[in-house]
Design a protein around this motif. Structure first.
Motif, PDB file in Angstrom:
ATOM      1  N   LYS A  88       0.874  -1.191   0.100  1.00  0.00           N
ATOM      2  CA  LYS A  88      -0.078   0.060  -0.076  1.00  0.00           C
ATOM      3  C   LYS A  88       0.999   1.315   0.067  1.00  0.00           C
ATOM      4  O   LYS A  88       1.890   1.177   0.418  1.00  0.00           O
ATOM      5  CB  LYS A  88      -0.981  -0.169   1.257  1.00  0.00           C
ATOM      6  CG  LYS A  88      -1.987  -1.244   1.226  1.00  0.00           C
ATOM      7  CD  LYS A  88      -2.818  -1.093   2.375  1.00  0.00           C
ATOM      8  CE  LYS A  88      -3.999  -1.914   2.169  1.00  0.00           C
ATOM      9  NZ  LYS A  88      -4.984  -1.962   3.460  1.00  0.00           N
ATOM     10  N   GLU A 116      -4.290   1.149  -3.105  1.00  0.00           N
ATOM     11  CA  GLU A 116      -3.796  -0.075  -3.658  1.00  0.00           C
ATOM     12  C   GLU A 116      -3.605   0.306  -5.115  1.00  0.00           C
ATOM     13  O   GLU A 116      -4.605   0.892  -5.665  1.00  0.00           O
ATOM     14  CB  GLU A 116      -4.528  -0.952  -3.183  1.00  0.00           C
ATOM     15  CG  GLU A 116      -4.308  -1.583  -1.613  1.00  0.00           C
ATOM     16  CD  GLU A 116      -5.349  -2.622  -1.255  1.00  0.00           C
ATOM     17  OE1 GLU A 116      -6.533  -2.389  -1.441  1.00  0.00           O
ATOM     18  OE2 GLU A 116      -4.626  -3.611  -1.107  1.00  0.00           O
ATOM     19  N   GLY A 140      -4.725   3.380   3.316  1.00  0.00           N
ATOM     20  CA  GLY A 140      -3.785   3.147   2.057  1.00  0.00           C
ATOM     21  C   GLY A 140      -4.250   3.219   0.721  1.00  0.00           C
ATOM     22  O   GLY A 140      -5.390   2.804   0.671  1.00  0.00           O
ATOM     23  N   GLY A 149      -8.208   4.339  -3.039  1.00  0.00           N
ATOM     24  CA  GLY A 149      -8.258   4.102  -1.597  1.00  0.00           C
ATOM     25  C   GLY A 149      -9.492   4.232  -1.291  1.00  0.00           C
ATOM     26  O   GLY A 149     -10.319   5.082  -1.903  1.00  0.00           O
TER      27      GLY A 149
END
Length: 396
Positions: free
Chosen positions: A301, A323, A321, A347
């Motif tokens: 992340k 991705e 986070g 996110g």
């Protein structure tokens, strides 16, 4: 309010423009948190800093009583003898004596109970014989130790051991190759409630038996002790420990190619609300370096600070986070087609994207980690997943 109205002009609507002009990415730190002021502006990224707790991290020739300096017994240190991993001639040569019962270099540090630490160093062989080794050790006392053997000649390790009880859970180790004979070795451990208080020794330790009664030397650089579950970006120190802001890697983006879209996702039926943040950007030109960076980006992340063309800076992924949810690499067909990468990071956040104080938007220039040419980075790890900068995943 419409920008056609006078009040709208006063608010700056006339100059409002779309698009993103710069992007800074960092590895998402799940132990960190975001502190904001009343207006929803990020004032500090708690836990998003790197601190080297040791002193004189690349000056092992600085000796004293072992407090805030290096202490050596039956060993000698020559300063600035060879090129370090960052290309500067700042690596030391440490010679261990093979005659006395023990020979070592160490620094003392007071550790906190219930804390995860990682002890690491960059090491390169000078004249160790193939079968000879030093022990890379964290030593509280006879009941608290975690260590492994380093064979500088072969660039390998063995005999990873620890004392249960005072060391909580199972510690981990990692070895990473940085090319030109340099390896970075690290030990990650958590102090249990029974870990002895007082000074803990961070050792490079040898005996006449491990050296075969022969003087042996190796190069050492960039010794680090940090709070955290893996060896992160190296932070150089002198007389005291040193702290730097979390390293953000800045991407200069082609004009009119990047965007952020935030979508409010609400369900009255389920009583839920979150904000989907989508960041899309491109990087022109295919390269091995970018390929490796984006591959790591997909495995972990990230946290993003994005500057728009209205002079605002926004933080994305601060809660859970970002991705990588989409990405492609393309050569194009015609000469005028894009040759490069198209990346989307997503996110799912509890809060809308927040504005960032200027100080947090400055990429760090500390640390030596960055992508290496293909094939130059190898590693072996215990209870750990391989990782490569600039996005270094935690061991799993």
């Amino acid at each position: 309010m419409s920008c056609a109205l006078t009040a709208g002009y006063a608010l700056g609507c006339r100059n409002s423009v779309g698009g993103v002009y710069s992007l800074s990415l960092a590895n998402f730190n799940p132990t960190g948190s975001v502190t904001t002021n009343g207006s929803g502006t990020v004032t500090w990224l708690n836990g998003y800093g790197l601190e080297n707790l040791l002193s004189y991290s690349q000056q092992l020739d600085f000796s004293g009583n072992g407090t805030n300096s290096w202490q050596y017994v039956s060993a000698s240190v020559s300063a600035n003898t060879t090129a370090a991993p960052d290309g500067t001639t700042t690596a030391e040569t440490v010679t261990f004596s093979g005659t006395p019962a023990e020979s070592y270099v160490r620094q003392l540090e007071a550790l906190t109970i219930g804390t995860t630490y990682t002890y690491s160093a960059f090491i390169k062989n000078n004249n160790f014989a193939a079968s000879r080794y030093v022990t890379f050790t964290v030593y509280g006392n006879a009941s608290a130790e975690v260590s492994f053997r380093i064979y500088p000649n072969a660039g390998t390790i063995s005999n990873f051991t620890y004392t249960s009880g005072t060391i909580a859970a199972t510690p981990t180790y990692k070895q990473e190759s940085y090319g030109n004979g340099w390896n970075r070795y690290s030990l990650t451990f958590t102090t249990a409630s029974s870990f002895p208080t007082g000074s803990t020794s961070l050792f490079f330790y040898a005996t006449s038996a491990t050296l075969g009664a022969t003087n042996s030397s190796m190069h050492i650089w960039g010794v680090q002790l940090e709070r955290g579950s893996y060896a992160s970006y190296y932070v150089p120190t002198v007389a005291t420990s040193s702290y730097v802001g979390y390293p953000f890697f800045k991407y200069e983006l082609p004009r009119n190619t990047a965007s952020i879209v935030q979508t409010k996702q609400a369900s009255a039926e389920n009583g839920t609300l979150f904000y989907q943040q989508d960041l899309n950007f491109v990087e022109n030109k295919l390269s091995i370096g970018l390929r490796n960076e984006f591959r790591r980006l997909a495995e972990t992340k990230s946290l993003a600070i994005v500057a728009d063309r209205n002079g605002n800076k926004w933080i994305l992924g601060s809660d859970t986070g970002l991705e990588l949810t989409a990405g492609n690499a393309q050569t194009g067909i015609n000469q005028g087609d894009r040759n490069g990468y198209d990346i989307t990071l997503t996110g799912l956040e509890s809060y809308p994207m927040m504005a960032v104080q200027e100080g947090l938007a400055t990429p760090a220039n500390e640390g030596i980690e960055g992508y290496l040419p293909d094939g130059q980075r190898t590693q072996s790890s215990g209870n750990a997943e391989p990782g490569a900068a600039p996005f270094v995943p935690e061991p799993g």
